[in-house]
Design a protein around this motif. Structure first.
Motif, PDB file in Angstrom:
ATOM      1  N   ALA A  33       0.830  -1.208   0.000  1.00  0.00           N
ATOM      2  CA  ALA A  33       0.000   0.000   0.000  1.00  0.00           C
ATOM      3  C   ALA A  33       0.866   1.259   0.000  1.00  0.00           C
ATOM      4  CB  ALA A  33      -0.934  -0.006   1.203  1.00  0.00           C
ATOM      5  N   LYS A  34       1.945   1.258   0.775  1.00  0.00           N
ATOM      6  CA  LYS A  34       2.841   2.414   0.812  1.00  0.00           C
ATOM      7  C   LYS A  34       3.524   2.630  -0.535  1.00  0.00           C
ATOM      8  CE  LYS A  34       3.826   2.274   5.723  1.00  0.00           C
ATOM      9  NZ  LYS A  34       4.822   1.995   6.767  1.00  0.00           N
ATOM     10  N   LYS A  35       3.964   1.531  -1.158  1.00  0.00           N
ATOM     11  CA  LYS A  35       4.606   1.657  -2.468  1.00  0.00           C
ATOM     12  C   LYS A  35       3.625   2.182  -3.511  1.00  0.00           C
ATOM     13  CE  LYS A  35       8.215   0.283  -3.675  1.00  0.00           C
ATOM     14  NZ  LYS A  35       9.452   0.983  -3.942  1.00  0.00           N
ATOM     15  N   THR A  36       2.396   1.677  -3.473  1.00  0.00           N
ATOM     16  CA  THR A  36       1.381   2.130  -4.428  1.00  0.00           C
ATOM     17  C   THR A  36       1.050   3.598  -4.197  1.00  0.00           C
ATOM     18  OG1 THR A  36       0.458  -0.094  -4.440  1.00  0.00           O
ATOM     19  CG2 THR A  36      -0.931   1.654  -5.327  1.00  0.00           C
ATOM     20  N   GLU A  37       0.929   4.006  -2.934  1.00  0.00           N
ATOM     21  CA  GLU A  37       0.637   5.403  -2.626  1.00  0.00           C
ATOM     22  C   GLU A  37       1.760   6.315  -3.118  1.00  0.00           C
ATOM     23  OE1 GLU A  37      -0.045   8.350   1.199  1.00  0.00           O
ATOM     24  OE2 GLU A  37       0.330   6.209   1.510  1.00  0.00           O
ATOM     25  N   SER A  38       3.001   5.915  -2.889  1.00  0.00           N
ATOM     26  CA  SER A  38       4.124   6.748  -3.339  1.00  0.00           C
ATOM     27  C   SER A  38       4.169   6.819  -4.863  1.00  0.00           C
ATOM     28  CB  SER A  38       5.442   6.219  -2.787  1.00  0.00           C
ATOM     29  OG  SER A  38       5.751   4.966  -3.349  1.00  0.00           O
ATOM     30  N   HIS A  39       3.833   5.718  -5.523  1.00  0.00           N
ATOM     31  CA  HIS A  39       3.805   5.722  -6.988  1.00  0.00           C
ATOM     32  C   HIS A  39       2.747   6.692  -7.505  1.00  0.00           C
ATOM     33  CE1 HIS A  39       3.900   4.287 -11.108  1.00  0.00           C
ATOM     34  NE2 HIS A  39       2.593   4.053 -11.032  1.00  0.00           N
ATOM     35  N   ARG A  41       1.372   9.195  -5.845  1.00  0.00           N
ATOM     36  CA  ARG A  41       1.721  10.562  -5.454  1.00  0.00           C
ATOM     37  C   ARG A  41       2.764  11.141  -6.415  1.00  0.00           C
ATOM     38  NH1 ARG A  41       0.534  12.823  -0.863  1.00  0.00           N
ATOM     39  NH2 ARG A  41       0.176  10.813   0.139  1.00  0.00           N
ATOM     40  N   GLN A  42       3.750  10.339  -6.783  1.00  0.00           N
ATOM     41  CA  GLN A  42       4.781  10.795  -7.710  1.00  0.00           C
ATOM     42  C   GLN A  42       4.186  11.077  -9.089  1.00  0.00           C
ATOM     43  OE1 GLN A  42       7.858   7.940  -8.396  1.00  0.00           O
ATOM     44  NE2 GLN A  42       9.252   9.445  -9.287  1.00  0.00           N
ATOM     45  N   ALA A  43       3.284  10.215  -9.548  1.00  0.00           N
ATOM     46  CA  ALA A  43       2.660  10.426 -10.849  1.00  0.00           C
ATOM     47  C   ALA A  43       1.799  11.692 -10.829  1.00  0.00           C
ATOM     48  CB  ALA A  43       1.809   9.218 -11.231  1.00  0.00           C
ATOM     49  N   PHE A  44       1.092  11.931  -9.731  1.00  0.00           N
ATOM     50  CA  PHE A  44       0.264  13.137  -9.627  1.00  0.00           C
ATOM     51  C   PHE A  44       1.125  14.385  -9.591  1.00  0.00           C
ATOM     52  CE2 PHE A  44      -1.971  16.370  -7.158  1.00  0.00           C
ATOM     53  CZ  PHE A  44      -3.136  16.489  -7.911  1.00  0.00           C
ATOM     54  N   ASP A  45       2.225  14.345  -8.821  1.00  0.00           N
ATOM     55  CA  ASP A  45       3.106  15.507  -8.737  1.00  0.00           C
ATOM     56  C   ASP A  45       3.775  15.803 -10.069  1.00  0.00           C
ATOM     57  OD1 ASP A  45       2.447  15.893  -6.113  1.00  0.00           O
ATOM     58  OD2 ASP A  45       4.218  14.866  -5.310  1.00  0.00           O
ATOM     59  N   ASN A  46       4.086  14.781 -10.842  1.00  0.00           N
ATOM     60  CA  ASN A  46       4.677  15.005 -12.160  1.00  0.00           C
ATOM     61  C   ASN A  46       3.672  15.620 -13.120  1.00  0.00           C
ATOM     62  OD1 ASN A  46       7.124  14.007 -11.357  1.00  0.00           O
ATOM     63  ND2 ASN A  46       6.772  11.966 -12.199  1.00  0.00           N
ATOM     64  N   GLN A  47       2.415  15.266 -12.956  1.00  0.00           N
ATOM     65  CA  GLN A  47       1.384  15.776 -13.856  1.00  0.00           C
ATOM     66  C   GLN A  47       0.949  17.181 -13.462  1.00  0.00           C
ATOM     67  OE1 GLN A  47      -2.062  13.304 -14.017  1.00  0.00           O
ATOM     68  NE2 GLN A  47      -2.864  14.271 -15.836  1.00  0.00           N
TER      69      GLN A  47
END
Length: 84
Positions: A33-39, A41-47
Motif C-alpha cells: 500500500a505504501k509503495k502504491t501510494e508513493s507511486h 503521489r509521484q505520478a500526480f506531482d509530475n502531472q
C-alpha cells in the motif's frame, strides 16, 4: 505407508504456510500500500506540479435560459377518469 507419509507432509506444509501467511500478510500488504501510494503521489506531482503562484480568477458567463412556450412543450396532458 509412503502414501500416508506424503499426505502428512502435504498437510504440515499447508498449515505452516497458512500460519506464516497470517503472520506476514499485514506487513506485506502495508508495504504494498505504501509503495502504491508513493507511486500515485509521484505520478500526480509530475502531472500537476505545485507552484506557489497567484490564483487566477475564472469568470463564467452563462446565457440566460429561455422559458418554453406552451407550443414548445412535449406531449399533452391527459385527464383520466375513474369508472365505477
Amino acid at each position: 505407508m509412503a502414501f500416508l507419509k506424503t499426505i502428512l507432509i502435504i498437510l504440515l506444509v499447508y498449515y505452516l504456510l497458512k500460519i506464516l501467511a497470517r503472520l506476514f500478510a499485514p506487513k506485506i500488504l502495508s508495504y504494498a500500500a505504501k509503495k502504491t501510494e508513493s507511486h500515485f503521489r509521484q505520478a500526480f506531482d509530475n502531472q500537476h506540479p505545485y507552484n506557489e503562484q497567484e490564483e487566477e480568477s475564472v469568470i463564467i458567463n452563462k446565457k440566460p435560459t429561455r422559458k418554453k412556450k406552451d407550443s414548445e412543450k412535449v406531449g399533452e396532458y391527459i385527464d383520466f377518469e375513474e369508472l365505477d
